[in-house]
Design a protein around this motif. Sequence first.
Motif: not given
Length: 340
Positions: A306-330
Amino acid sequence: MVFKLLNYPYLVQKEIITNMDFTSIVLLAKCSTRMDSVVYSLNYNIVELRYILNRKEFTVHVSTDGEKFDAVISFEFVKELLDNEDGFYAMQQILDHMIKLRITRDIEGKCVIQVCKRWRKLIQWKFQEEFQTLFRRVPEFVIHTPLRPILARNSSNCESVTMDGSIVKAEVVEEILSQFPNLKNVRLCWPFVDPVNADSKLLKLDSLVVEQCKTPLLKVLLRGFTGRHLILKNQHLDVLEVEEFINGWTSNETFPNMETIQIFTRRFPFDWEQILDRIQTQPFDSSKRPAFYSINSQKYMDSSSSAFDCSNWVDIERQGDRKLASIKASSKVIRFFVWN
């Protein structure tokens, strides 16, 4: 030698009953009114209660660890009961009806109760109520249906439903979901090709898992889902569809409550670099977010952890509230996690 359980002190009764298998406990409660009171007064080590419905049966399962489920009792709905068959026959009064039951045990020791089909909804409603009182748990429903299921009036606060079977229409799914007013979590386990309406309950669930998600439903969910957790399993996924849902979240136009999206795809190769070239990303920054993401709150987990290591993921920021999201794809899975 006759063992008169009711002649023993209550603590002895409790010790004996709570160490019995759950099928025996259910049957014991039917022995007498006094025994029924004792059985229902006790607390049992139950983590989850599950009802499984199909065209011919209603089966009750319980779990003491949340992973392994044991069958307790099964109701078989037959055209008629024949008196010359083996088993114990009993009468059950439900409302103003006296209903005949045939009670046996199968080779695994599970209780099997046969009853005429015309009493199906009444029997299901009555025993749903009894099992929830006995085990003190809100049930999860698993519905196997190639057609419209025969659902009884729902007396529970059920929050989770799994629907399994052959391909069905959107209107049938909506009809099933409408019978669970407190529904939060749904797993659909068949190809679903119909489009859904903008006011569909599927779009408003807390957690939704769709196995073999087809393109029409995929597009609607990636534009209109307003819940927290979404897992999609699809044979093919277009790069532009992924880019569209990322841009929708970034611009604050879609996914207002989203916490996690996981999309499993078998398309090879999946050119993730195409998307990264066109969206603004950031590297991991420990001053902005933790390295590990936990999704313990999700009902249907498709990962052993249930826990994911996101240290090597890329982040994006949402407009307005500036929330962060992390993305990993294969080539097999895309994961999109939003940080609070």
